[in-house]
Design a protein around this motif. Sequence first.
Motif, short mmCIF file in Angstrom:
data_model
loop_
_atom_site.label_atom_id
_atom_site.label_comp_id
_atom_site.label_asym_id
_atom_site.label_seq_id
_atom_site.Cartn_x
_atom_site.Cartn_y
_atom_site.Cartn_z
N LEU A 402 0.83 -1.20 0.00
CA LEU A 402 0.00 0.00 0.00
C LEU A 402 0.87 1.26 0.00
O LEU A 402 0.59 2.23 -0.71
CB LEU A 402 -0.93 -0.01 1.21
CG LEU A 402 -1.99 1.09 1.29
CD1 LEU A 402 -2.86 1.10 0.05
CD2 LEU A 402 -2.82 0.93 2.55
N ILE A 403 1.95 1.24 0.78
CA ILE A 403 2.88 2.38 0.81
C ILE A 403 3.54 2.56 -0.56
O ILE A 403 3.66 3.68 -1.07
CB ILE A 403 3.94 2.19 1.91
CG1 ILE A 403 3.28 2.25 3.30
CG2 ILE A 403 5.03 3.25 1.81
CD1 ILE A 403 4.22 1.91 4.44
N LEU A 404 3.96 1.46 -1.17
CA LEU A 404 4.63 1.53 -2.47
C LEU A 404 3.68 2.05 -3.55
O LEU A 404 4.06 2.85 -4.41
CB LEU A 404 5.18 0.16 -2.87
CG LEU A 404 6.33 -0.39 -2.01
CD1 LEU A 404 6.68 -1.81 -2.45
CD2 LEU A 404 7.56 0.51 -2.09
N ILE A 440 -1.19 -7.67 -9.37
CA ILE A 440 -2.66 -7.67 -9.43
C ILE A 440 -3.21 -9.06 -9.12
O ILE A 440 -4.15 -9.22 -8.34
CB ILE A 440 -3.14 -7.20 -10.82
CG1 ILE A 440 -2.81 -5.72 -11.01
CG2 ILE A 440 -4.63 -7.45 -11.00
CD1 ILE A 440 -2.97 -5.24 -12.44
N LEU A 441 -2.62 -10.08 -9.73
CA LEU A 441 -3.09 -11.46 -9.51
C LEU A 441 -3.00 -11.85 -8.04
O LEU A 441 -3.93 -12.45 -7.48
CB LEU A 441 -2.25 -12.42 -10.36
CG LEU A 441 -2.51 -12.44 -11.86
CD1 LEU A 441 -1.52 -13.36 -12.56
CD2 LEU A 441 -3.94 -12.90 -12.16
N VAL A 442 -1.88 -11.54 -7.39
CA VAL A 442 -1.68 -11.95 -6.00
C VAL A 442 -2.62 -11.19 -5.07
O VAL A 442 -3.20 -11.78 -4.15
CB VAL A 442 -0.21 -11.74 -5.59
CG1 VAL A 442 -0.02 -12.01 -4.09
CG2 VAL A 442 0.71 -12.66 -6.39
N CYS A 463 -6.33 -4.33 0.60
CA CYS A 463 -6.12 -4.96 -0.71
C CYS A 463 -6.79 -4.13 -1.81
O CYS A 463 -6.18 -3.85 -2.86
CB CYS A 463 -6.70 -6.37 -0.71
SG CYS A 463 -5.70 -7.62 0.13
N LEU A 464 -8.04 -3.74 -1.59
CA LEU A 464 -8.76 -2.95 -2.58
C LEU A 464 -8.13 -1.57 -2.76
O LEU A 464 -8.10 -1.02 -3.86
CB LEU A 464 -10.23 -2.82 -2.18
CG LEU A 464 -11.03 -4.12 -2.24
CD1 LEU A 464 -12.41 -3.93 -1.61
CD2 LEU A 464 -11.16 -4.60 -3.68
N ALA A 465 -7.60 -1.00 -1.66
CA ALA A 465 -6.94 0.30 -1.75
C ALA A 465 -5.69 0.21 -2.61
O ALA A 465 -5.41 1.11 -3.42
CB ALA A 465 -6.59 0.80 -0.35
N ALA A 466 -4.93 -0.88 -2.47
CA ALA A 466 -3.72 -1.05 -3.29
C ALA A 466 -4.09 -1.17 -4.77
O ALA A 466 -3.44 -0.57 -5.63
CB ALA A 466 -2.95 -2.29 -2.82
N LEU A 467 -5.15 -1.93 -5.07
CA LEU A 467 -5.60 -2.04 -6.46
C LEU A 467 -6.08 -0.70 -7.00
O LEU A 467 -5.80 -0.34 -8.15
CB LEU A 467 -6.73 -3.07 -6.56
CG LEU A 467 -6.34 -4.55 -6.53
CD1 LEU A 467 -7.59 -5.41 -6.58
CD2 LEU A 467 -5.40 -4.90 -7.67
N ALA A 468 -6.80 0.04 -6.17
CA ALA A 468 -7.29 1.35 -6.60
C ALA A 468 -6.13 2.30 -6.89
O ALA A 468 -6.17 3.06 -7.87
CB ALA A 468 -8.20 1.93 -5.53
N ASN A 469 -5.10 2.26 -6.05
CA ASN A 469 -3.93 3.10 -6.29
C ASN A 469 -3.26 2.79 -7.62
O ASN A 469 -2.80 3.69 -8.33
CB ASN A 469 -2.90 2.91 -5.16
CG ASN A 469 -3.30 3.62 -3.88
OD1 ASN A 469 -4.23 4.43 -3.87
ND2 ASN A 469 -2.60 3.32 -2.80
N MET A 470 -3.22 1.50 -7.98
CA MET A 470 -2.55 1.09 -9.22
C MET A 470 -3.41 1.30 -10.46
O MET A 470 -2.88 1.38 -11.58
CB MET A 470 -2.16 -0.39 -9.14
CG MET A 470 -1.10 -0.72 -8.10
SD MET A 470 -0.58 -2.45 -8.22
CE MET A 470 -2.05 -3.28 -7.68
#
Length: 608
Positions: A402-404, A440-442, A463-470
Motif C-alpha cells: 500500500l505504501i509503495l 494484481i493477480l496476487v 487490498c482494494l486500496a492497493a488495487l485502486a492506487n494502481m
Amino acid sequence: MGSNSSRIGDLPKNEYLKKLSGTESVSENDPFWNQLLSFSFPAPTSSTELKLLEEATISVWRSLVENNPRTGNLGALIKVFLSRTKELKLSAECQNHIFIWQTHNALFIICCLLKVFICQMSEEELQLHFTYEEKSPGNYSSDSEDLLEELLCCLMQLITDIPLLDITYEISVEAISTMVVFLSCQLFHKEVLRQSISHKYLMRGPCLPYTSKLVKTLLYNFIRQEKPPPPGTHVFPQQSDGGGLLYGLASGVATGLWTVFTLGGVGSKATASPELSSPLANQSLLLLLVLANLTDASDAPNPYRQAIMSFKNTQDSSPFPSSIPHAFQINFNSLYTALCEQQTSDQATLLLYTLLHQNSNIRTYMLARTDMENLVLPILEILYHVEERNSHHVYMALIILLILTEDDGFNRSIHEVILKNITWYSERVLTEISLGSLLILVVIRTIQYNMTRTRDKYLHTNCLAALANMSAQFRSLHQYAAQRIISLFSLLSKKHNKVLEQATQSLRGSLSSNDVPLPDYVITFFSSRLLQAGAELSVERVLEIIKQGVIALPKDRLKKFPELKFKYVEEEQPEEFFIPYVWSLVYNSAVGLYWNPQDIQLFTMDSD
C-alpha cells in the motif's frame, strides 16, 4: 558451573553456585570468580534444554534472590564483568581466548540472573538489587552505584566497539541477548509500558550518546548476516603436552556454547531454520525493533526511533540539519539487498515496513531503484502463501504494498518489468508476465481468500486500496490478470447488488408515489450493449463495444468524482498493535532465551 560440574543435574550441588547464592559476601577481587567462570557442563542446544537448565538451578536462583540484598554478590559479579570488559578489545586483538571465554561466561550468568529477577519482581525491587553498596561502620554516605545503568552502558559499548571476530562472536550475541532481557519487562505487563527503567536509562544519561552508533551497528549486523564460526576455530590451541585441565574445560565449553546460539545448528544436531542461520543478525534485528518501538518518554521522544527515521545513504553528501539528533549514514545498497533476501521472517518484514513508513530517505531510494522486483517478489510470495503465514506477517506485507502503490512512478514502472517462470505461482503457468500483472493477480487472490475464509475487513480494505492506487496506471495487462479483474468485479457486483436490493426493498416500503425512483446504473448501460452484440465475443470486439459505448454514454447521467489516492495512515496509538507484535516475535524467535509461557502476561499476538 565451576570446574567440577559436567552435567546440568549436578548444578544445584555445585559449590561455586552455592557460594554465589549463599549468605556470605564475596569480594570482586576474590579468586572465587575465576573458578566460577570456568564451567564446562554441556551447554543447552535448544529451548527445551535451556528450560531444563533453569529448572535445575531454580533453587540456586531463589537463594540468590533472597540473600543478595545482604551479600551484594550479584553486584560483585557485575563488577567482575565490568572490569574485564575494559580489557576486552585488547584481548580480542591479542587473541586472548581464555580471557574472552571467561568474560562471556560471566555475561551468560548475568543474563540468566537478570531474566530470573525480571520474571520474579517489580522494577523497583530489581533496582534495589543493582544499587547495593557495602558500607563500613561509621560510613553514612548516601551515594550508591547504579550498576544496572553501568551494565547497560557497558553492553552498548561492547556491541558497538568490540571487533567481530571468531572468538568474539558469542560474546557479541550474548551482549545483545542481555539487552533484550533487560527490556523484557514489557512481557510481564498486559498494558503498554510508558514509564519504565528502560526509559530512565536508554533515553537520557550516559547511554544516550550511544544511540546512533548502536542503531547503526545493529543494522550492519543484520546486513552482514554473519554466521557463527565453525566448531574448533575458537578453541584454544592445544599445548605440546596434550593440554591439561584448562584446555579440556575450554574446548568442551567452546564447542558446546555455540549450540546455544544456533539452537542445534552445529555438527550432527538438527539444522537451524533459515532465519536463524545468523544468530547475531537475528538478535540484532530483534533488539533494533524493540528499541524502535519503545514508547516516548514524558519529556523526550524515543531517540532510537529518531535515529531510524533520519539516517541517510553513505552516498548522500548533504549536511544533516541541526534539528535532527542521532543521525548517521549507512550503505543503502547493502541494506536494500539484505532486506530483499530476508523477507521470509516476520521481523525482517517489520523492519522493511518501519523503514519505508518512517524514513523518507529510504523510501525515496527504494522507489528509485530499477530492480524493484527483487523487493516486491518476496512480498508477493508472502501474500500468495497467506494460508501458511500468520495474519500479522500478511498485514505487514500488504501495508508495504500500500505504501509503495502511493507512488505513481512505482505504479508505472512495475508494468515495464517482465518476469519469466514464476515457479511459486501454482494456479497457472506464467511463462512471461509483467510485475504489475503479477501484483494484481496476487492481491486479487488475497481478496478472494479473505472473502471465503478469514473475512477480515482490515485486510479487505487495504487490498482494494492497493488495487485502486494502481488502477490509473494499468498498462498492457496479462490476459489472465485482466480475466481475474473481471471475475473480481463480477463477484463484488453480485454482492453489491444483493445488498442494494435489500436496501431498495426496505426503502420502497417507505417511499410515497411522489418520490423520485432510484436511477439506473452505468453498469446496466454497458451490459445491454454487450447483450445486443451477441454471444462469444472476442476480447477485441468487447473492447470496441465499450469504447463506442463511452462515446454514446449520456454525460448528464455521470457524477464527477475527485481523484482518490489511498494512503496508509498509522493509528494514533500504534503501540497498541506494534509493541505486542514485536514482543511476540522476540518471545517466539529469540536465540538462546527461554521464557516460561505460564509467567508471561503480555497479550501476545495470535497467529491464527
